[in-house]
Each structure stands twice: as C-alpha cells, then as structure tokens.
Write a protein that holds these residues in place. Sequence first.
Motif, short mmCIF file in Angstrom:
data_model
loop_
_atom_site.label_atom_id
_atom_site.label_comp_id
_atom_site.label_asym_id
_atom_site.label_seq_id
_atom_site.Cartn_x
_atom_site.Cartn_y
_atom_site.Cartn_z
N VAL A 15 -63.60 8.15 -98.03
CA VAL A 15 -64.64 8.08 -97.00
C VAL A 15 -65.62 6.97 -97.36
CG1 VAL A 15 -66.54 9.32 -95.90
CG2 VAL A 15 -64.41 10.51 -96.43
N LYS A 16 -66.04 6.94 -98.61
CA LYS A 16 -66.95 5.90 -99.12
C LYS A 16 -66.57 5.69 -100.58
CE LYS A 16 -70.78 3.37 -98.70
NZ LYS A 16 -70.92 2.26 -97.74
N LEU A 17 -66.16 4.47 -100.92
CA LEU A 17 -65.57 4.23 -102.24
C LEU A 17 -66.53 4.57 -103.38
CD1 LEU A 17 -62.85 3.43 -103.31
CD2 LEU A 17 -63.60 1.05 -103.36
N THR A 18 -67.84 4.47 -103.12
CA THR A 18 -68.79 4.82 -104.17
C THR A 18 -68.74 6.31 -104.51
OG1 THR A 18 -70.34 4.60 -102.34
CG2 THR A 18 -70.55 3.03 -104.11
N GLY A 19 -68.06 7.11 -103.69
CA GLY A 19 -67.83 8.50 -104.06
C GLY A 19 -67.06 8.62 -105.36
N GLY A 20 -66.39 7.55 -105.74
CA GLY A 20 -65.68 7.52 -107.02
C GLY A 20 -66.60 7.66 -108.22
N ILE A 21 -67.90 7.48 -108.01
CA ILE A 21 -68.85 7.71 -109.11
C ILE A 21 -68.74 9.16 -109.57
CG2 ILE A 21 -71.31 7.79 -109.71
CD1 ILE A 21 -71.67 5.44 -107.72
N GLY A 22 -68.38 10.05 -108.63
CA GLY A 22 -68.15 11.44 -109.00
C GLY A 22 -67.08 11.59 -110.06
N LEU A 23 -66.12 10.66 -110.07
CA LEU A 23 -65.07 10.66 -111.09
C LEU A 23 -65.68 10.56 -112.48
CD1 LEU A 23 -62.15 10.25 -112.21
CD2 LEU A 23 -62.36 7.86 -111.58
N LEU A 24 -66.66 9.66 -112.63
CA LEU A 24 -67.31 9.48 -113.93
C LEU A 24 -68.06 10.74 -114.35
CD1 LEU A 24 -68.85 5.95 -113.27
CD2 LEU A 24 -66.75 6.46 -114.51
N ALA A 25 -68.84 11.28 -113.40
CA ALA A 25 -69.68 12.43 -113.72
C ALA A 25 -68.83 13.67 -114.03
CB ALA A 25 -70.62 12.71 -112.55
N ILE A 26 -67.87 13.97 -113.16
CA ILE A 26 -67.04 15.16 -113.37
C ILE A 26 -66.15 14.99 -114.60
CG2 ILE A 26 -65.25 16.64 -112.36
CD1 ILE A 26 -66.42 15.84 -109.60
N GLY A 27 -65.65 13.76 -114.81
CA GLY A 27 -64.82 13.49 -115.98
C GLY A 27 -65.58 13.72 -117.29
N ALA A 28 -66.82 13.21 -117.36
CA ALA A 28 -67.62 13.39 -118.57
C ALA A 28 -67.97 14.86 -118.77
CB ALA A 28 -68.90 12.56 -118.48
N TRP A 29 -68.34 15.53 -117.68
CA TRP A 29 -68.70 16.94 -117.73
C TRP A 29 -67.51 17.79 -118.18
CZ3 TRP A 29 -67.06 21.26 -114.95
CH2 TRP A 29 -67.89 22.38 -114.99
N ALA A 30 -66.32 17.52 -117.61
CA ALA A 30 -65.13 18.30 -117.91
C ALA A 30 -64.64 18.05 -119.33
CB ALA A 30 -64.02 17.96 -116.91
N LEU A 31 -64.87 16.84 -119.83
CA LEU A 31 -64.44 16.53 -121.19
C LEU A 31 -65.11 17.46 -122.19
CD1 LEU A 31 -62.68 14.51 -122.74
CD2 LEU A 31 -64.69 13.05 -122.97
N VAL A 32 -66.38 17.77 -121.96
CA VAL A 32 -67.12 18.66 -122.85
C VAL A 32 -66.64 20.10 -122.71
CG1 VAL A 32 -69.41 19.67 -123.28
CG2 VAL A 32 -69.17 17.21 -122.89
N ARG A 33 -66.39 20.53 -121.47
CA ARG A 33 -66.08 21.95 -121.22
C ARG A 33 -64.60 22.30 -121.30
NH1 ARG A 33 -70.71 20.68 -119.46
NH2 ARG A 33 -72.40 22.20 -119.17
N TYR A 34 -63.74 21.40 -120.88
CA TYR A 34 -62.32 21.74 -120.78
C TYR A 34 -61.42 20.88 -121.67
CZ TYR A 34 -63.98 24.21 -116.65
OH TYR A 34 -64.66 25.04 -115.80
N GLY A 35 -61.98 19.85 -122.27
CA GLY A 35 -61.18 19.05 -123.18
C GLY A 35 -60.56 17.82 -122.54
N ARG A 36 -59.91 17.04 -123.40
CA ARG A 36 -59.38 15.73 -122.99
C ARG A 36 -58.26 15.84 -121.97
NH1 ARG A 36 -57.73 12.03 -127.87
NH2 ARG A 36 -59.95 12.34 -128.23
N ARG A 37 -57.38 16.82 -122.13
CA ARG A 37 -56.23 16.92 -121.23
C ARG A 37 -56.68 17.18 -119.79
NH1 ARG A 37 -51.01 20.94 -121.95
NH2 ARG A 37 -49.92 20.25 -120.08
N TRP A 38 -57.63 18.10 -119.60
CA TRP A 38 -58.15 18.40 -118.25
C TRP A 38 -58.78 17.15 -117.66
CZ3 TRP A 38 -61.75 18.36 -114.60
CH2 TRP A 38 -61.75 19.35 -113.60
N ALA A 39 -59.65 16.49 -118.45
CA ALA A 39 -60.37 15.31 -117.95
C ALA A 39 -59.41 14.19 -117.59
CB ALA A 39 -61.38 14.84 -119.00
N LEU A 40 -58.38 13.97 -118.41
CA LEU A 40 -57.42 12.90 -118.12
C LEU A 40 -56.57 13.23 -116.89
CD1 LEU A 40 -56.21 11.85 -121.70
CD2 LEU A 40 -57.61 10.52 -120.10
N THR A 41 -56.18 14.48 -116.74
CA THR A 41 -55.41 14.88 -115.55
C THR A 41 -56.24 14.68 -114.29
OG1 THR A 41 -54.21 16.54 -116.85
CG2 THR A 41 -54.18 16.80 -114.45
N PHE A 42 -57.50 15.08 -114.37
CA PHE A 42 -58.41 14.90 -113.23
C PHE A 42 -58.58 13.42 -112.90
CE2 PHE A 42 -62.85 13.75 -112.34
CZ PHE A 42 -62.94 14.18 -111.02
N ALA A 43 -58.87 12.61 -113.92
CA ALA A 43 -59.11 11.17 -113.70
C ALA A 43 -57.85 10.49 -113.15
CB ALA A 43 -59.54 10.51 -115.00
#
Length: 196
Positions: A15-43
């Motif tokens: 819809v708006k490419l800057t929505g991809g900033i959410g990738l950075l935020a959710i990826g960093a957040w998930a890395l702390v809570r769910y680990g590298r595998r979850w964050a990499l799968t999401f990214a």
Amino acid sequence: RPVAAGIAVALASLVKLTGGIGLLAIGAWALVRYGRRWALTFAATTAGGILLAYLPFGTSGLSAFAHNKGSLSRASAWELPRLLTGLDRHHSAIRLGLPASDTQLLIGLGAVVSAGLTIAIAWWMRRRPLPTTTAAALGGYLLFAPYVLPWYPGWVIPVLGLAPRTHVARMLAVQAAVLAAVYELKTQQLAPAVAG
C-alpha cells in the motif's frame, strides 16, 4: 506466527512502501522475544512478498522514488540546514556560494541519516511493547526524512491506538501538529497571491 506476520507487513508495504519500516521494528522486537529463527523467517517472508509483488513491474514500480529523489519538503528537518547554508536561493538571506547541486547531496545525506536513525530507534526500542517499538521506528522516519508531508503521520495513527499513553504517542502527536501548521501557514501566505 512469523509467516502470517510477514505477509501482513508485506501487504501493508504494498500500500505504501514505507510500511516496510515495520519490518525493522517487528524484526528487532521479535529477535529479543522469539529468537533469530522467528525473526529471520518473518523478515524473509516480508521481503520475499514485496519482491514477488514488484517483480512483474520491474523498475517502474519505484517510479515514485525516482520522481521525488531530488525533493526536499518544506516541513523536513533538513530544510533548516538548507536555509542556513543558502542552498535555498529564494528564501535564505545567507549565501555561502554553494552550488545548487549540493541540495542533492543534502537530500542524500538526509536519506542515509533517516535510514540509520530508523534502524537505530527500532533496535533501541526492541524491549518495549511492540506498538511502541513500531510507532517509534515510523516516527524516526517522519522526524528525519528529507521528504515528509502533513498526512504522513496517518501511517502511525493505527499503531498509536494500541499505545495511546506513551511518550512516543505524545511526541508524534506534537510532530503531526507542527507538520500541519507548517503547511497550513504556507498555504495561507500564498492564498492572496493566487487570488490576485
């Protein structure tokens, strides 16, 4: 559900490419809570979904970026350095003798700083609740991007609804009001000239 989350962020980014900033935020957040595998799968799901959707259109899908790459909006944080260095030939009383092409360098610097700060904010806020982390990362872009318009804070409003009493929400509310005021004041100034 990293795949479902990745698809959701990919669709938002289409819809708006800057929505991809959410990738950075959710990826960093998930890395702390769910680990590298979850964050990499999401990214990977998010990036793959965006690339797959853009593939049929080639570089024409990035035409908006190409069209605005030399633009510096008047409410951007980078407008002040532009005025102080005399790169704005029409409104600045200061003349440092810099060529007009240096405005492009300023915009490039602004884009690099904006991207770097957005990534840094996403990482710094990674231990906060997800809505706060996401809103802060989007807010970093809104505060430091060379090209920002008064309706851009609308990207963050749905997220701020999940974190209405945070410092981030208050800061972005003020920033949105300033953006709107800057553009409205300029419009009011130009109205008599247009009418005449």
